[in-house]
Write an enzyme that holds these catalytic residues in place. Sequence first.
Site, short mmCIF file in Angstrom:
data_model
loop_
_atom_site.label_atom_id
_atom_site.label_comp_id
_atom_site.label_asym_id
_atom_site.label_seq_id
_atom_site.Cartn_x
_atom_site.Cartn_y
_atom_site.Cartn_z
CB THR A 176 -0.88 0.00 1.28
OG1 THR A 176 -1.99 -0.87 1.10
CG2 THR A 176 -1.42 1.35 1.66
CG ASP A 207 -6.15 -1.33 6.37
OD1 ASP A 207 -5.97 -1.97 5.31
OD2 ASP A 207 -5.24 -0.73 6.96
CB THR A 227 0.98 -0.54 4.73
OG1 THR A 227 1.21 -1.72 3.93
CG2 THR A 227 2.24 -0.23 5.53
N1 ASP Z 1 -3.93 -2.69 3.97
C1 ASP Z 1 -4.12 -3.01 2.58
C2 ASP Z 1 -5.37 -3.78 2.42
O1 ASP Z 1 -5.66 -4.63 3.23
C3 ASP Z 1 -2.98 -3.75 2.01
C4 ASP Z 1 -1.66 -3.35 2.53
O2 ASP Z 1 -1.48 -2.34 3.12
O3 ASP Z 1 -0.70 -4.05 2.32
O4 ASP Z 1 -6.04 -3.57 1.46
#
Ligand code: ASP
Length: 314
Positions: A176, A207, A227
């Site tokens: 992210t 999230d 993230t």
């Molecule tokens: N948090 C992000 C999601 O779950 C993915 C990530 O941050 O790696 O969509």
Amino acid sequence: MTNRFSLAVHGGAGTILRSQMTAEKEAAYHAGIQAALRAGYAVLEKGGDAVDAVVEAVCALEDDPLFNAGRGAVFTADGKHEMDAAVMEGTHRNVGAVAGIQGPRNPIKVSRLIMDRSEHVFFSAEAAMKMVLDAGLPFEDADYFYTEARWNALQETLKMRAEGKESRDPARRHGTVGAVARDMRGRLAAATSTGGMTAKAPGRIGDSPVIGAGTFADDQTCAVSATGHGEVFIRYCAAHEIASRMRHAGETLAKAAHHVVMEDLARNNGSGGLVAVDGEGNIVMPMNSEGMYRGFVTQTGRFETFIYRDEEPA
Ligand code: ASP
């Protein structure tokens, strides 16, 4: 009140191992994080708004195919892109968030549009699209968002899934981008943008656009961009929990963020990390995964970038 400003960005956390890196790849990640910091710094050093700085920083990361947002977004299980993004400013708690969008070049600008032009705060993709078209934001076709590495990651995950061998480690599948800032006037802001998790179910929302989970800003406490494994960050209201611990328990940002990342999330399979800044401009970048592409800059103009967990600011 101090007039120091500061900015921190991340390009995703997860299974980032030295053994799987090359010097060229490391250099490219450092350069990508550095470019995002420079974009935000250019706003802050002129006395600009924290919210403009975080949007500029996130745009730079969305335009870089190395990171899982915008151009480099991962694929859903059915081979499409569904991107989530949110921006929040901490003075009036204005917010713009969008989920599942496909087509706009910079999803974070869609969030900004919602924040600036709508009485509402959170839109699904279809509903946001009319606003995007009216505002004339740039669109790209599917080719622009295609990267070989992401496509291969999808095929690999689908194959393992079909064979019942999918790794239990969600850290393999995420990434992210995000930014937090404190500007010269003490205003805080956070922005987060993502393609989500490789091979996610169509319609799944992580999230990142959920205020209080992956993104939050409040001048009285902190701004946070997270993230990691989104489902767990949502369940533990990760970003808002940090602000709550500061507000109600009088914890420092460092203590509150450490608790949430290393205890609440880590103990519940919530792999990942976050960047956060408090009202004094102090920055923290905790993670419970092997690495997180990240960096920060303050008004001293010293740009610092990191990849692995064991790296510390000089
Ligand atoms: N948090 C992000 C999601 O779950 C993915 C990530 O941050 O790696 O969509």
